[in-house]
Design a protein around this motif. Structure first.
Motif, PDB file in Angstrom:
ATOM      1  N   MET A  74      -2.647  -2.316  13.056  1.00 18.14           N
ATOM      2  CA  MET A  74      -3.283  -2.010  11.649  1.00 18.14           C
ATOM      3  C   MET A  74      -2.343  -0.620  11.256  1.00 18.14           C
ATOM      4  N   THR A  75      -2.120  -1.733   9.747  1.00 18.28           N
ATOM      5  CA  THR A  75      -1.078  -0.733   9.130  1.00 18.28           C
ATOM      6  C   THR A  75      -1.259   0.884   8.852  1.00 18.28           C
ATOM      7  N   LEU A  76      -0.076   1.349   8.554  1.00 20.40           N
ATOM      8  CA  LEU A  76      -0.643   2.929   7.996  1.00 20.40           C
ATOM      9  C   LEU A  76      -1.591   2.581   6.889  1.00 20.40           C
ATOM     10  N   ARG A  77      -1.134   1.725   5.696  1.00 19.19           N
ATOM     11  CA  ARG A  77      -2.139   1.600   4.385  1.00 19.19           C
ATOM     12  C   ARG A  77      -3.640   1.475   5.121  1.00 19.19           C
ATOM     13  N   ASP A  78      -3.683   0.602   6.054  1.00 15.73           N
ATOM     14  CA  ASP A  78      -5.053   0.805   6.917  1.00 15.73           C
ATOM     15  C   ASP A  78      -5.355   1.876   7.302  1.00 15.73           C
ATOM     16  N   TRP A  79      -5.365   2.640   7.939  1.00 21.32           N
ATOM     17  CA  TRP A  79      -5.692   3.826   8.348  1.00 21.32           C
ATOM     18  C   TRP A  79      -6.182   4.952   6.806  1.00 21.32           C
ATOM     19  N   LEU A  80      -5.786   4.866   6.248  1.00 25.69           N
ATOM     20  CA  LEU A  80      -5.213   6.437   5.131  1.00 25.69           C
ATOM     21  C   LEU A  80      -6.477   5.382   4.455  1.00 25.69           C
ATOM     22  N   LEU A  81      -6.721   4.347   4.770  1.00 28.01           N
ATOM     23  CA  LEU A  81      -7.770   3.799   3.646  1.00 28.01           C
ATOM     24  C   LEU A  81      -9.151   4.255   4.150  1.00 28.01           C
ATOM     25  N   ILE A  82      -9.082   3.946   5.714  1.00 26.68           N
ATOM     26  CA  ILE A  82     -10.313   4.302   7.048  1.00 26.68           C
ATOM     27  C   ILE A  82     -10.474   5.523   6.720  1.00 26.68           C
ATOM     28  N   THR A  83      -9.337   6.392   6.700  1.00 20.23           N
ATOM     29  CA  THR A  83      -9.695   7.629   6.733  1.00 20.23           C
ATOM     30  C   THR A  83     -10.981   8.186   5.655  1.00 20.23           C
TER      31      THR A  83
END
Length: 292
Positions: free
Chosen positions: A1-10
């Motif tokens: 999972m990309t950093l962008r996806d983690w940021l969106l979920i956060t």
């Protein structure tokens, strides 16, 4: 999972946790059913803007419409009403902690649902931890009927989510944006008249309260659901479920900092026990420990 996806979920997790703060603010001017109706209305409008702009609209027959009606009522109208009803008696942070029971309730309902996913030993232990956490959370309220009733009310909302997620299998052939737009619209068609009949025309005072209602509906409901449904195929439901770890932390911190809410040791202990239940339901941490 990309950093962008983690940021969106956060960001989504923090946003969903803040919805309990906005409920507490809006309860100063509006009844809980009116808050639910307003949130659903602005959420539906945001989803329809996306559906129309992307040309996603498709033909919906009577059977699918009926399934969407049930989904809209159980996924949006009822739980979005239960949370502010509960928050008339308990803190927003406590409500946010109870909301973390959603994945645990999904395990129970999915196990009992025809053709649903069977619960593993690890998930069953997670369920036990979850309900132990609810008992600990409710312990300070045992002598206060209204608070205990409010915790049960908030917990009932998580049961609604679990039922809705299993019912959503009936509308899988419909694009998620159309599903959200139709579900929210049908939910408003049900809750709107009920709120008007029981609470009358809401009198929202001040720009800040209007902004809170519009933001909670259009962004925290409409846009957030659209983003979440769009990233699930890419990151998987398990990774996306980590949002449930973030939302209660956001709710507790915002309630304490902005509203000055007091979080008792029993609330923290209950929250940590529910958190352990979520880890067991998720299973990844324990599988890694076993592999090592």
């Amino acid at each position: 999972m990309t950093l962008r996806d983690w940021l969106l979920i956060t960001v989504i997790g923090i946003g969903w946790g803040s919805s309990f703060l906005f409920n507490a603010i809006l309860l100063q001017d509006m009844g809980p059913l009116s808050i639910s109706a307003g949130r659903i209305l602005f959420g539906a409008l945001a989803c329809w803007v996306y559906v129309i702009a992307t040309g996603r609209m498709t033909r919906i027959d009577a059977v699918l419409l009926g399934n969407l009606l049930v989904l809209g009522v159980v996924m949006y109208a009822v739980p979005f009403s239960l949370y502010p009803i509960a928050q008339e008696h308990i803190a927003s942070g406590v409500t946010g902690i109870v909301n973390a029971m959603t994945p645990i309730m999904v395990v129970i309902v999915s196990h009992l649902w025809p053709g649903g996913e069977r619960a593993t030993v690890l998930k069953s232990l997670g369920v036990v931890c979850g309900f132990t956490g609810i008992v600990l959370l409710a312990w300070p309220a045992l002598g206060q009927g209204s608070e205990l009733w409010a915790i049960v009310t908030a917990w009932s909302a998580t049961l609604c989510y679990a039922l809705a997620l299993n019912w959503s299998r009936r509308v899988r052939n419909l694009h998620s944006s159309v599903q959200a737009a139709m579900g929210l619209s049908l939910a408003f068609a049900v809750i709107g008249p009920v709120a008007l009949q029981m609470e009358g025309v809401p009198h929202v005072v001040g720009f800040s309260h209007w902004a809170a209602l519009i933001f909670m509906g259009s962004v925290l409901t409409g846009v957030s659901f659209l983003i979440m449904w769009s990233i699930i195929p890419r990151v998987g439901a398990t990774n996306a479920s980590t949002v449930t770890f973030i939302a209660p932390v956001s709710a507790v911190l915002l309630g304490a900092v902005v509203l000055g809410e007091q979080i008792l040791p029993a609330h923290l202990l209950g929250g940590l026990t529910i958190f352990l239940g979520l880890l067991l339901v998720d299973g990844r941490l324990f599988r890694r420990i076993k592999l090592n």
